[in-house]
Design a protein around this motif. Structure first.
Motif, PDB file in Angstrom:
ATOM      1  N   TRP A 108       0.832  -1.207   0.000  1.00 28.76           N
ATOM      2  CA  TRP A 108       0.000   0.000   0.000  1.00 28.76           C
ATOM      3  C   TRP A 108       0.864   1.253   0.000  1.00 28.76           C
ATOM      4  CZ3 TRP A 108      -4.128  -2.100  -1.493  1.00 28.76           C
ATOM      5  CH2 TRP A 108      -4.528  -3.344  -1.000  1.00 28.76           C
ATOM      6  N   LEU A 109       1.939   1.205   0.758  1.00 28.37           N
ATOM      7  CA  LEU A 109       2.857   2.341   0.808  1.00 28.37           C
ATOM      8  C   LEU A 109       3.565   2.504  -0.535  1.00 28.37           C
ATOM      9  CD1 LEU A 109       4.094   4.635   2.359  1.00 28.37           C
ATOM     10  CD2 LEU A 109       5.607   3.011   3.511  1.00 28.37           C
ATOM     11  N   LYS A 110       3.970   1.397  -1.128  1.00 32.50           N
ATOM     12  CA  LYS A 110       4.615   1.457  -2.445  1.00 32.50           C
ATOM     13  C   LYS A 110       3.642   1.986  -3.504  1.00 32.50           C
ATOM     14  CE  LYS A 110       7.967  -2.192  -1.567  1.00 32.50           C
ATOM     15  NZ  LYS A 110       9.291  -1.806  -1.911  1.00 32.50           N
ATOM     16  N   SER A 111       2.392   1.571  -3.412  1.00 28.17           N
ATOM     17  CA  SER A 111       1.381   2.055  -4.348  1.00 28.17           C
ATOM     18  C   SER A 111       1.190   3.570  -4.195  1.00 28.17           C
ATOM     19  CB  SER A 111       0.064   1.324  -4.112  1.00 28.17           C
ATOM     20  OG  SER A 111      -0.939   1.820  -4.944  1.00 28.17           O
ATOM     21  N   ALA A 112       1.135   4.054  -2.959  1.00 29.50           N
ATOM     22  CA  ALA A 112       1.007   5.495  -2.708  1.00 29.50           C
ATOM     23  C   ALA A 112       2.237   6.239  -3.223  1.00 29.50           C
ATOM     24  CB  ALA A 112       0.800   5.759  -1.221  1.00 29.50           C
ATOM     25  N   ALA A 113       3.405   5.648  -3.056  1.00 30.11           N
ATOM     26  CA  ALA A 113       4.640   6.269  -3.545  1.00 30.11           C
ATOM     27  C   ALA A 113       4.596   6.406  -5.070  1.00 30.11           C
ATOM     28  CB  ALA A 113       5.851   5.454  -3.108  1.00 30.11           C
ATOM     29  N   LYS A 114       4.119   5.376  -5.747  1.00 30.57           N
ATOM     30  CA  LYS A 114       4.000   5.444  -7.209  1.00 30.57           C
ATOM     31  C   LYS A 114       3.018   6.534  -7.632  1.00 30.57           C
ATOM     32  CE  LYS A 114       4.991   0.565  -8.005  1.00 30.57           C
ATOM     33  NZ  LYS A 114       4.403  -0.740  -8.349  1.00 30.57           N
ATOM     34  N   ARG A 115       1.870   6.611  -6.950  1.00 27.20           N
ATOM     35  CA  ARG A 115       0.879   7.641  -7.257  1.00 27.20           C
ATOM     36  C   ARG A 115       1.452   9.043  -7.010  1.00 27.20           C
ATOM     37  NH1 ARG A 115      -2.635   4.656  -4.028  1.00 27.20           N
ATOM     38  NH2 ARG A 115      -2.899   6.460  -2.682  1.00 27.20           N
ATOM     39  N   ALA A 116       2.217   9.184  -5.932  1.00 29.18           N
ATOM     40  CA  ALA A 116       2.811  10.487  -5.614  1.00 29.18           C
ATOM     41  C   ALA A 116       3.798  10.905  -6.704  1.00 29.18           C
ATOM     42  CB  ALA A 116       3.496  10.433  -4.247  1.00 29.18           C
ATOM     43  N   ILE A 117       4.597   9.975  -7.183  1.00 31.42           N
ATOM     44  CA  ILE A 117       5.554  10.285  -8.257  1.00 31.42           C
ATOM     45  C   ILE A 117       4.799  10.709  -9.515  1.00 31.42           C
ATOM     46  CG2 ILE A 117       7.238   9.275  -9.864  1.00 31.42           C
ATOM     47  CD1 ILE A 117       8.266   7.613  -7.460  1.00 31.42           C
ATOM     48  N   GLU A 118       3.753   9.972  -9.855  1.00 32.53           N
ATOM     49  CA  GLU A 118       2.948  10.316 -11.032  1.00 32.53           C
ATOM     50  C   GLU A 118       2.352  11.712 -10.902  1.00 32.53           C
ATOM     51  OE1 GLU A 118       0.124   7.125 -11.281  1.00 32.53           O
ATOM     52  OE2 GLU A 118       1.636   5.676 -11.923  1.00 32.53           O
TER      53      GLU A 118
END
Length: 96
Positions: free
Chosen positions: A81-91
């Motif tokens: 979940w944290l990795k998914s949020a990190a990806k969304r934040a980068i996008e």
């Protein structure tokens, strides 16, 4: 049995108090950048707080957010979940 009462006074840093009261949440938009950074950096203690913090970091400091998000993606202890949020934040940061 004797119970101890946890007092969340000003001697405890704000980022730590946020972790301690979770799932109650602060006004994320009003938090200063350094509080969000600390919540992300200390994700081992409360990954859910870090997940929200990285998203809000993207609106305050995109370059700092990208650095932290990439660090989270490479860190073996960050959950899906944290990795998914990190990806969304980068996008989000790249769109700005």
């Amino acid at each position: 049995m004797e119970y101890k009462i946890l007092t969340l006074d000003e001697s405890i840093p704000l980022w730590k108090r946020i972790q301690m009261i979770f799932p109650d949440e602060p006004d994320w938009e009003s938090l200063e950048e350094e509080v969000l950074v600390k919540l992300v950096e200390d994700f081992d203690n409360e990954q859910s707080c870090a997940t929200t913090a990285i998203i809000y970091m993207s609106t305050k400091n995109p370059s700092q957010c990208q650095r932290l998000a990439k660090w989270l993606l490479e860190h073996e202890d960050s959950d899906q979940w944290l990795k998914s949020a990190a990806k969304r934040a980068i996008e989000y940061c790249e769109e700005q």
